[in-house]
Scaffold this motif. Structure first.
Motif, PDB file in Angstrom:
ATOM      1  N   LYS A   1      12.203   1.103   6.930  1.00 47.26           N
ATOM      2  CA  LYS A   1      12.649  -0.011   7.761  1.00 47.26           C
ATOM      3  C   LYS A   1      13.516  -0.960   6.955  1.00 47.26           C
ATOM      4  O   LYS A   1      13.402  -1.053   5.741  1.00 47.26           O
ATOM      5  CB  LYS A   1      11.447  -0.769   8.341  1.00 47.26           C
ATOM      6  CG  LYS A   1      10.528   0.105   9.205  1.00 47.26           C
ATOM      7  CD  LYS A   1      11.249   0.652  10.426  1.00 47.26           C
ATOM      8  CE  LYS A   1      10.316   1.453  11.305  1.00 47.26           C
ATOM      9  NZ  LYS A   1      11.023   2.041  12.460  1.00 47.26           N
ATOM     10  N   ALA A   2      14.377  -1.672   7.661  1.00 49.19           N
ATOM     11  CA  ALA A   2      15.255  -2.617   6.976  1.00 49.19           C
ATOM     12  C   ALA A   2      14.462  -3.835   6.542  1.00 49.19           C
ATOM     13  O   ALA A   2      13.498  -4.235   7.169  1.00 49.19           O
ATOM     14  CB  ALA A   2      16.395  -3.043   7.895  1.00 49.19           C
ATOM     15  N   ALA A   3      14.870  -4.422   5.418  1.00 49.45           N
ATOM     16  CA  ALA A   3      14.225  -5.642   4.941  1.00 49.45           C
ATOM     17  C   ALA A   3      15.253  -6.464   4.199  1.00 49.45           C
ATOM     18  O   ALA A   3      16.226  -5.939   3.682  1.00 49.45           O
ATOM     19  CB  ALA A   3      13.050  -5.311   4.015  1.00 49.45           C
TER      20      ALA A   3
ATOM     21  N   MET B   1      26.580   7.133  21.156  1.00 52.90           N
ATOM     22  CA  MET B   1      27.372   7.515  20.001  1.00 52.90           C
ATOM     23  C   MET B   1      26.532   7.544  18.728  1.00 52.90           C
ATOM     24  O   MET B   1      26.589   8.504  17.941  1.00 52.90           O
ATOM     25  CB  MET B   1      28.550   6.549  19.835  1.00 52.90           C
ATOM     26  CG  MET B   1      29.355   6.752  18.547  1.00 52.90           C
ATOM     27  SD  MET B   1      30.181   8.359  18.456  1.00 52.90           S
ATOM     28  CE  MET B   1      31.727   7.950  19.289  1.00 52.90           C
ATOM     29  N   MET B   2      25.724   6.510  18.505  1.00 52.06           N
ATOM     30  CA  MET B   2      24.913   6.462  17.298  1.00 52.06           C
ATOM     31  C   MET B   2      23.882   7.590  17.263  1.00 52.06           C
ATOM     32  O   MET B   2      23.647   8.206  16.217  1.00 52.06           O
ATOM     33  CB  MET B   2      24.210   5.108  17.191  1.00 52.06           C
ATOM     34  CG  MET B   2      25.117   3.960  16.782  1.00 52.06           C
ATOM     35  SD  MET B   2      25.898   4.239  15.165  1.00 52.06           S
ATOM     36  CE  MET B   2      24.455   4.391  14.111  1.00 52.06           C
TER      37      MET B   2
ATOM     38  N   GLU C   1      21.684  -3.787  13.376  1.00 46.14           N
ATOM     39  CA  GLU C   1      20.498  -3.314  12.654  1.00 46.14           C
ATOM     40  C   GLU C   1      19.567  -2.544  13.588  1.00 46.14           C
ATOM     41  O   GLU C   1      19.095  -1.448  13.251  1.00 46.14           O
ATOM     42  CB  GLU C   1      19.750  -4.497  12.038  1.00 46.14           C
ATOM     43  CG  GLU C   1      18.492  -4.105  11.279  1.00 46.14           C
ATOM     44  CD  GLU C   1      17.798  -5.298  10.645  1.00 46.14           C
ATOM     45  OE1 GLU C   1      16.706  -5.097  10.078  1.00 46.14           O
ATOM     46  OE2 GLU C   1      18.333  -6.415  10.711  1.00 46.14           O
ATOM     47  N   ASN C   2      19.307  -3.087  14.758  1.00 53.00           N
ATOM     48  CA  ASN C   2      18.425  -2.415  15.711  1.00 53.00           C
ATOM     49  C   ASN C   2      19.002  -1.080  16.171  1.00 53.00           C
ATOM     50  O   ASN C   2      18.268  -0.095  16.353  1.00 53.00           O
ATOM     51  CB  ASN C   2      18.173  -3.310  16.928  1.00 53.00           C
ATOM     52  CG  ASN C   2      17.293  -4.505  16.603  1.00 53.00           C
ATOM     53  OD1 ASN C   2      16.550  -4.486  15.627  1.00 53.00           O
ATOM     54  ND2 ASN C   2      17.380  -5.542  17.413  1.00 53.00           N
TER      55      ASN C   2
ATOM     56  N   SER D   1      18.301   4.661  16.102  1.00 58.66           N
ATOM     57  CA  SER D   1      18.963   5.961  16.090  1.00 58.66           C
ATOM     58  C   SER D   1      18.578   6.794  14.875  1.00 58.66           C
ATOM     59  O   SER D   1      18.603   8.024  14.929  1.00 58.66           O
ATOM     60  CB  SER D   1      20.495   5.770  16.091  1.00 58.66           C
ATOM     61  OG  SER D   1      20.906   5.030  17.211  1.00 58.66           O
ATOM     62  N   TYR D   2      18.220   6.134  13.781  1.00 59.32           N
ATOM     63  CA  TYR D   2      17.952   6.826  12.521  1.00 59.32           C
ATOM     64  C   TYR D   2      16.789   6.140  11.814  1.00 59.32           C
ATOM     65  O   TYR D   2      16.964   5.424  10.819  1.00 59.32           O
ATOM     66  CB  TYR D   2      19.215   6.787  11.659  1.00 59.32           C
ATOM     67  CG  TYR D   2      19.249   7.775  10.522  1.00 59.32           C
ATOM     68  CD1 TYR D   2      19.206   9.150  10.752  1.00 59.32           C
ATOM     69  CD2 TYR D   2      19.363   7.329   9.206  1.00 59.32           C
ATOM     70  CE1 TYR D   2      19.264  10.053   9.708  1.00 59.32           C
ATOM     71  CE2 TYR D   2      19.430   8.226   8.136  1.00 59.32           C
ATOM     72  CZ  TYR D   2      19.377   9.585   8.409  1.00 59.32           C
ATOM     73  OH  TYR D   2      19.438  10.485   7.361  1.00 59.32           O
TER      74      TYR D   2
END
Length: 305
Positions: A8-10, A235-236, A265-266, A271-272
């Motif tokens: 996850k992003a942080a 697309m993503m 970001e979401n 998507s990934y």
């Protein structure tokens, strides 16, 4: 952004501006206009995001500029030159620590000149990412590729590069930029980007780098309609299927005023979900006179062996 062990992003949102431009300078912006230097020419163009006041006096803008864009409508207009000796086509270069490329600029009826200078931030990311890869002749796909800045950078950095845009004239322009840059063998594709991606998935193709710079609205060569908020999720979801599982980078850049870096970001996370090293933020140009001009949001990540 910091690497996340969970995928996850942080971390915090980044604000990034180009660091290596010599042939470009944002001199001032405000009152819905911007004063820019491209090489030796000073241009005044409309800028809808510059809602603040100019730092320099109008008299200074008048003295400095060579060409000014005068709009006839919301989408088109004409360029007013101070004198007839000022060219409507000229050339500039961009060089970072890894590569150098060249562009032919021109005065179009849509206020564009053939380059988006803030994208130099993403160009640097492309060349530095490719430099880290161990893959021989990594493959890069540039979608909505316009006049090819990202394609040129990727090719100059040694990548096998595919350039996709739906408008034949801008692909021709990009090919001219390839020649001026002393490069060759970029693969040119005039096609709807989403259709191309779906066909590449069926072919089992993969890429080490993918760049998406979609417009808010657009049309394919056969009338296909593109609307960012309607089509970007599809697309993503498709694009990530083309990423090489071992070494890859992806850049998503958007200009839509309704899109924030949190939305980007979401989009990437949904998507990934396995993404690591995700960075998100906003691109801006720093005016010499003081203001920061915001010009898009991005999300990007890179994984290498």
């Amino acid at each position: 952004m910091q690497k996340s062990t969970s995928g996850k992003a942080a971390g915090s949102i980044q604000l990034l501006t180009p660091q290596h431009w010599i042939d470009y300078e944002l001199i001032d912006c405000g009152d819905f206009e911007k004063l820019e230097r491209f090489g030796n020419l000073m241009l005044i163009r409309p800028e809808p995001q510059a809602v603040w006041k100019k730092a320099l006096d109008e008299s200074e803008w008048t003295k400095l500029h060579h060409i000014r864009f005068k709009g006839r409508s919301a989408t088109s207009g004409e360029w007013i030159r101070k004198n007839s000796q000022i060219p409507d086509r000229w050339y500039i270069s961009y060089k970072n620590s890894d590569v150098e490329i060249k562009f032919r600029l021109a005065l179009t009826s849509f206020k564009h000149v053939g380059i988006f200078p803030e994208q130099a931030v993403n160009w640097d990311y492309i060349s530095s990412s490719l430099k880290k890869f161990k893959t021989e002749s990594p493959k890069v796909l540039n979608l909505f590729a316009y006049t090819g800045g990202a394609s040129l950078i990727a090719r100059a950095a040694g990548a096998d590069t595919t350039h996709v845009d739906s408008i034949k004239q801008v692909v021709t322009w990009a090919n001219e930029n390839q020649e001026h840059s002393g490069l060759k063998d970029i693969r040119w594709v005039v096609e709807d980007a989403l259709k191309f991606v779906k066909r590449e998935i069926k072919r089992g193709k993969t890429y080490n780098g993918i760049i998406l710079d979609p417009p808010a609205y657009g049309h394919g060569p056969n009338g296909e309609k593109w609307k960012l908020e309607d089509n970007i999720l599809e697309m993503m979801a498709d694009v990530v299927k083309l990423l090489d599982p071992q070494e890859h980078f992806l850049i998503l850049n958007t200009y839509s005023l309704g899109f924030s870096s949190v939305i980007v970001e979401n989009l990437i996370l949904s998507s990934y979900p396995e993404v690591t090293n995700l960075e998100t933020g906003e691109l801006y140009l720093q005016a010499t006179a003081g203001s920061k001009l915001p010009l898009g949001v991005f999300g990007k990540f890179c994984n290498h062996l």
